[in-house]
Design a protein around this motif. Sequence first.
Motif, PDB file in Angstrom:
ATOM      1  N   GLN A 101     -18.806  16.481  -7.933  1.00 12.58           N
ATOM      2  CA  GLN A 101     -17.486  16.374  -8.168  1.00 12.58           C
ATOM      3  C   GLN A 101     -16.603  15.408  -7.315  1.00 12.58           C
ATOM      4  O   GLN A 101     -16.836  15.935  -6.067  1.00 12.58           O
ATOM      5  CB  GLN A 101     -16.971  17.617  -8.458  1.00 12.58           C
ATOM      6  CG  GLN A 101     -17.279  18.266  -9.752  1.00 12.58           C
ATOM      7  CD  GLN A 101     -16.649  19.636  -9.813  1.00 12.58           C
ATOM      8  OE1 GLN A 101     -16.134  20.145  -8.989  1.00 12.58           O
ATOM      9  NE2 GLN A 101     -16.808  19.995 -11.252  1.00 12.58           N
ATOM     10  N   VAL A 102     -15.903  14.497  -7.481  1.00 12.99           N
ATOM     11  CA  VAL A 102     -15.269  13.712  -6.692  1.00 12.99           C
ATOM     12  C   VAL A 102     -13.555  13.979  -6.667  1.00 12.99           C
ATOM     13  O   VAL A 102     -13.064  14.377  -7.825  1.00 12.99           O
ATOM     14  CB  VAL A 102     -15.207  12.239  -7.196  1.00 12.99           C
ATOM     15  CG1 VAL A 102     -14.302  11.539  -5.915  1.00 12.99           C
ATOM     16  CG2 VAL A 102     -16.613  11.937  -7.151  1.00 12.99           C
ATOM     17  N   LYS A 103     -13.083  13.999  -5.642  1.00 17.47           N
ATOM     18  CA  LYS A 103     -11.673  14.621  -5.395  1.00 17.47           C
ATOM     19  C   LYS A 103     -10.892  13.372  -5.581  1.00 17.47           C
ATOM     20  O   LYS A 103     -11.219  12.217  -5.036  1.00 17.47           O
ATOM     21  CB  LYS A 103     -11.327  15.303  -3.968  1.00 17.47           C
ATOM     22  CG  LYS A 103     -11.811  16.540  -3.968  1.00 17.47           C
ATOM     23  CD  LYS A 103     -11.736  17.305  -2.576  1.00 17.47           C
ATOM     24  CE  LYS A 103     -10.147  17.525  -2.341  1.00 17.47           C
ATOM     25  NZ  LYS A 103      -9.943  18.123  -0.834  1.00 17.47           N
ATOM     26  N   GLY A 110     -12.438  11.201  -2.682  1.00 13.27           N
ATOM     27  CA  GLY A 110     -13.417   9.959  -3.020  1.00 13.27           C
ATOM     28  C   GLY A 110     -12.196   8.738  -3.385  1.00 13.27           C
ATOM     29  O   GLY A 110     -12.672   7.450  -3.165  1.00 13.27           O
ATOM     30  N   TYR A 111     -11.226   8.944  -4.175  1.00 13.30           N
ATOM     31  CA  TYR A 111     -10.402   8.090  -4.601  1.00 13.30           C
ATOM     32  C   TYR A 111      -9.025   8.477  -4.201  1.00 13.30           C
ATOM     33  O   TYR A 111      -8.429   9.550  -4.484  1.00 13.30           O
ATOM     34  CB  TYR A 111     -10.239   7.674  -5.897  1.00 13.30           C
ATOM     35  CG  TYR A 111     -11.858   7.489  -6.471  1.00 13.30           C
ATOM     36  CD1 TYR A 111     -12.151   6.042  -6.519  1.00 13.30           C
ATOM     37  CD2 TYR A 111     -12.899   8.330  -7.090  1.00 13.30           C
ATOM     38  CE1 TYR A 111     -13.460   5.643  -6.992  1.00 13.30           C
ATOM     39  CE2 TYR A 111     -14.085   7.903  -7.069  1.00 13.30           C
ATOM     40  CZ  TYR A 111     -14.239   6.656  -7.307  1.00 13.30           C
ATOM     41  OH  TYR A 111     -15.646   6.200  -7.535  1.00 13.30           O
ATOM     42  N   LYS A 166     -12.079  14.678   2.115  1.00 12.05           N
ATOM     43  CA  LYS A 166     -13.294  14.461   1.529  1.00 12.05           C
ATOM     44  C   LYS A 166     -12.657  14.017  -0.127  1.00 12.05           C
ATOM     45  O   LYS A 166     -12.949  14.477  -0.866  1.00 12.05           O
ATOM     46  CB  LYS A 166     -14.280  15.632   1.144  1.00 12.05           C
ATOM     47  CG  LYS A 166     -15.147  15.980   2.571  1.00 12.05           C
ATOM     48  CD  LYS A 166     -15.705  17.198   2.497  1.00 12.05           C
ATOM     49  CE  LYS A 166     -16.799  17.408   3.494  1.00 12.05           C
ATOM     50  NZ  LYS A 166     -16.088  17.781   4.803  1.00 12.05           N
TER      51      LYS A 166
END
Length: 170
Positions: free
Chosen positions: A24-26, A140-141, A138
């Motif tokens: 999972q990306v934050k 990601g975008y 952390k």
Amino acid sequence: MKRSIKVLVVALVLLFAGAKAEAQVKFGHINVGELVSSMPDIKDADKKIQEFANTLDGQMKTMTTEYQTKIADFQAKEKTMTDPIKEAKVKEIQDLEKRIGEFQQKAQQDIQKKQEELYAPILKKAEDAIKAVAAENKIGYVFDSSKGVIIVSPDGDNILPLVKKKLAIQ
């Protein structure tokens, strides 16, 4: 045998669930315009750009005054001038008009170039801070909310306060 298959299936499910949770990306967002405008460096850059523009404006006023003087002189003496002198004076005035137009264009380009030159390190500093905060948290975008990209977002995803803290901006 059945029991070992069940254990294997449960282990695989837990393994994939754990992998999915890690995958999972934050996401985060920041108003870059607000960040940059709050940086002290930008005020110094804006002051330098304004001083530069004022210098060019002074030169432009000098050229405009010269132009107006030539026009007034021409109009005052036009009736007493011979045709060749009139033509020479008209050409001189037209050449000055052309130089004024070229100067205006060049001045605008020079101001834009100066702005880009002075803003580049400030924007780089902001970008580096955003990247550092994203890495530390952390994320990601990170989206720039000043561009109107984000329609709805929770306050917790706004990294502006973290980046301002990183840059020591109040």
